[in-house]
Design a protein around this motif. Structure first.
Motif, PDB file in Angstrom:
ATOM      1  N   SER A  36       4.897  -4.507  -8.687  1.00  0.00           N
ATOM      2  CA  SER A  36       4.149  -5.231  -7.663  1.00  0.00           C
ATOM      3  C   SER A  36       4.126  -6.717  -7.996  1.00  0.00           C
ATOM      4  O   SER A  36       5.075  -7.248  -8.579  1.00  0.00           O
ATOM      5  CB  SER A  36       2.739  -4.654  -7.554  1.00  0.00           C
ATOM      6  OG  SER A  36       2.086  -4.731  -8.808  1.00  0.00           O
ATOM      7  N   MET A  37       3.022  -7.403  -7.645  1.00  0.00           N
ATOM      8  CA  MET A  37       2.961  -8.855  -7.833  1.00  0.00           C
ATOM      9  C   MET A  37       3.043  -9.265  -9.305  1.00  0.00           C
ATOM     10  O   MET A  37       3.293 -10.428  -9.602  1.00  0.00           O
ATOM     11  CB  MET A  37       1.667  -9.399  -7.225  1.00  0.00           C
ATOM     12  CG  MET A  37       1.547  -9.194  -5.718  1.00  0.00           C
ATOM     13  SD  MET A  37       2.873  -9.944  -4.757  1.00  0.00           S
ATOM     14  CE  MET A  37       2.507 -11.682  -4.954  1.00  0.00           C
TER      15      MET A  37
ATOM     16  N   ASN B  21       0.813  -1.215   0.000  1.00  0.00           N
ATOM     17  CA  ASN B  21       0.000   0.000   0.000  1.00  0.00           C
ATOM     18  C   ASN B  21       0.848   1.266   0.000  1.00  0.00           C
ATOM     19  O   ASN B  21       0.542   2.228  -0.705  1.00  0.00           O
ATOM     20  CB  ASN B  21      -0.943  -0.013   1.210  1.00  0.00           C
ATOM     21  CG  ASN B  21      -2.212  -0.789   0.946  1.00  0.00           C
ATOM     22  OD1 ASN B  21      -3.147  -0.280   0.352  1.00  0.00           O
ATOM     23  ND2 ASN B  21      -2.238  -2.041   1.386  1.00  0.00           N
ATOM     24  N   VAL B  22       1.901   1.276   0.800  1.00  0.00           N
ATOM     25  CA  VAL B  22       2.782   2.442   0.825  1.00  0.00           C
ATOM     26  C   VAL B  22       3.396   2.670  -0.549  1.00  0.00           C
ATOM     27  O   VAL B  22       3.460   3.804  -1.057  1.00  0.00           O
ATOM     28  CB  VAL B  22       3.864   2.263   1.904  1.00  0.00           C
ATOM     29  CG1 VAL B  22       4.971   3.304   1.746  1.00  0.00           C
ATOM     30  CG2 VAL B  22       3.250   2.366   3.293  1.00  0.00           C
ATOM     31  N   ASN B  23       3.847   1.594  -1.203  1.00  0.00           N
ATOM     32  CA  ASN B  23       4.416   1.724  -2.543  1.00  0.00           C
ATOM     33  C   ASN B  23       3.403   2.259  -3.538  1.00  0.00           C
ATOM     34  O   ASN B  23       3.751   3.024  -4.446  1.00  0.00           O
ATOM     35  CB  ASN B  23       4.957   0.375  -3.016  1.00  0.00           C
ATOM     36  CG  ASN B  23       6.331   0.060  -2.455  1.00  0.00           C
ATOM     37  OD1 ASN B  23       6.993   0.920  -1.888  1.00  0.00           O
ATOM     38  ND2 ASN B  23       6.761  -1.176  -2.613  1.00  0.00           N
TER      39      ASN B  23
ATOM     40  N   SER C  52      10.295  -5.153  -3.137  1.00  0.00           N
ATOM     41  CA  SER C  52       9.952  -4.299  -2.004  1.00  0.00           C
ATOM     42  C   SER C  52      10.245  -2.831  -2.318  1.00  0.00           C
ATOM     43  O   SER C  52       9.621  -1.935  -1.743  1.00  0.00           O
ATOM     44  CB  SER C  52      10.702  -4.735  -0.749  1.00  0.00           C
ATOM     45  OG  SER C  52      12.098  -4.675  -0.942  1.00  0.00           O
ATOM     46  N   TYR C  53      11.202  -2.572  -3.193  1.00  0.00           N
ATOM     47  CA  TYR C  53      11.422  -1.229  -3.731  1.00  0.00           C
ATOM     48  C   TYR C  53      11.715  -1.390  -5.217  1.00  0.00           C
ATOM     49  O   TYR C  53      12.803  -1.839  -5.596  1.00  0.00           O
ATOM     50  CB  TYR C  53      12.579  -0.509  -3.041  1.00  0.00           C
ATOM     51  CG  TYR C  53      12.778   0.923  -3.511  1.00  0.00           C
ATOM     52  CD1 TYR C  53      12.260   1.989  -2.787  1.00  0.00           C
ATOM     53  CD2 TYR C  53      13.480   1.199  -4.681  1.00  0.00           C
ATOM     54  CE1 TYR C  53      12.428   3.301  -3.215  1.00  0.00           C
ATOM     55  CE2 TYR C  53      13.654   2.507  -5.120  1.00  0.00           C
ATOM     56  CZ  TYR C  53      13.128   3.551  -4.384  1.00  0.00           C
ATOM     57  OH  TYR C  53      13.283   4.854  -4.818  1.00  0.00           O
ATOM     58  N   GLY C  54      10.749  -1.054  -6.048  1.00  0.00           N
ATOM     59  CA  GLY C  54      10.931  -1.154  -7.488  1.00  0.00           C
ATOM     60  C   GLY C  54       9.856  -0.352  -8.204  1.00  0.00           C
ATOM     61  O   GLY C  54       8.670  -0.464  -7.879  1.00  0.00           O
ATOM     62  N   PHE C  55      10.258   0.455  -9.189  1.00  0.00           N
ATOM     63  CA  PHE C  55       9.317   1.297  -9.916  1.00  0.00           C
ATOM     64  C   PHE C  55       9.688   1.314 -11.389  1.00  0.00           C
ATOM     65  O   PHE C  55      10.863   1.331 -11.755  1.00  0.00           O
ATOM     66  CB  PHE C  55       9.326   2.733  -9.363  1.00  0.00           C
ATOM     67  CG  PHE C  55       8.923   2.809  -7.917  1.00  0.00           C
ATOM     68  CD1 PHE C  55       7.596   2.936  -7.551  1.00  0.00           C
ATOM     69  CD2 PHE C  55       9.882   2.721  -6.913  1.00  0.00           C
ATOM     70  CE1 PHE C  55       7.231   2.980  -6.218  1.00  0.00           C
ATOM     71  CE2 PHE C  55       9.520   2.763  -5.571  1.00  0.00           C
ATOM     72  CZ  PHE C  55       8.189   2.903  -5.225  1.00  0.00           C
TER      73      PHE C  55
END
Length: 322
Positions: free
Chosen positions: A217-218, A85-87, A260-263
């Motif tokens: 995400s997933m 959710n934070v991401n 966990s950290y990826g954009f």
């Protein structure tokens, strides 16, 4: 040494994966709610709904965690609910404000572990859990969480343009959890650094360096790129030579990994160097891994070879909103 990738085989692996199969059922839901989007003028299908509010936007999102994770590690499930959710809020160029949860559990111990995981990550990301709801279930436990945020300017899933470059931002240091397809690259960072790295997303939006993007995400890199292209009604090509997995991780699992950290960001060529330098200056790995084009297909390419990963004109991936 021959470094050529068998593109058709790789495409078959991606399309047959559970990650891809879990995304295609979203299409009927997109169609069902299309009329509401038309009525209220708030587009559905982004990482968070952007609701006009004063000189910016309220951001509203929700995420549920895969049942197998909740079953085998309820503490981790609670942490993942906060993380996802934070991401979603930061991916939209926003700042998270608060969260509420919905927990289903057959026993007190599962509920306690889920809440402990949510508590620990809420403290780490500095976002409070301000309420929620608990259901008593017969067997499996479940957890979902909703989040509220705010943005001055949004990064959306709808604004990638032909000719823009696809940039992947992540951390090079992390732990590969292969049984869950999870690149856990937040544990090595202290909490202040973790938040400051996330704050680069709203900074990019407010400086008008980036207008379109999504968090990895997933759906993994491959599925997230498909969703971004489909929502923007463009095509995309992924350069497999530019997508470099960590040591010991094969290409296919890396393309499907939850980070966990990826954009993934859409960046105009004229702002590309500035965007890459911004993230690299904070010790992050930022690289061009593809580009967007007019033809509404997704391609995998290597050198002069390419193969179709998905044809949006033949079959929707998640179903792009109007």
């Amino acid at each position: 040494m021959d470094t050529r990738v068998n593109l058709p085989k790789l495409i078959g692996t991606l399309r047959d994966s559970e990650v891809f199969r879990n995304k295609t059922p979203i299409g009927p839901m997109t169609e069902t709610f299309a009329a509401l989007a038309d009525s209220f003028g708030i587009r559905n299908g982004d990482d968070a709904a952007a609701i006009p509010d004063g000189d910016g936007y309220l951001l509203l999102a929700a995420e549920g965690i895969t049942a197998s994770i909740v079953r085998h590690n309820p503490y981790l499930a609670g942490k993942c609910a906060v993380l996802a959710n934070v991401n979603d809020i930061y991916a939209m160029g926003g700042h998270p404000l608060a969260m509420v949860d919905v927990i289903g559990t057959p026993d007190d111990e599962s509920a306690r572990e889920i809440c402990r995981g949510m508590r620990d990550n809420a403290a780490r990301y500095q976002v409070p859990v301000v309420g929620g709801h608990v259901l008593r279930t017969e067997r499996d436990a479940s957890v979902a969480l909703a989040i509220l945020g705010r943005a001055k300017k949004c990064i959306t899933s709808f604004d990638a343009l032909p000719g823009e470059r696809l940039v992947l931002v992540t951390r090079g240091n992390g732990n590969w959890l292969g049984d869950m397809g999870f690149w856990n690259c937040t544990l090595p960072e202290d909490d202040a650094t973790l938040v400051s790295h996330l704050e680069l997303l709203p900074l990019s939006a407010e400086r008008e360096l980036v207008r379109a993007g999504k968090d990895v995400s997933m759906a993994g890199i491959a599925g997230t790129a498909l969703m971004l292209a489909e929502s923007s009604r463009v095509g995309v090509s992924l350069d497999v030579d530019a997508i470099v997995p960590p040591t010991g991780v094969a290409l296919a699992p890396w393309l499907l990994a939850f980070m966990s950290y990826g954009f993934l960001l859409a960046v105009t060529p004229g702002r590309l160097a500035e965007v890459l330098d911004l993230f690299a200056s904070q010790g992050l790995r930022a690289a061009t891994v593809g580009e967007f084009h007019e033809e509404r297909r997704a391609w995998l390419r290597q050198g002069g070879r390419r193969a179709v990963l998905w044809d949006f004109s033949e079959k929707p991936f998640v179903g792009a909103p109007a």
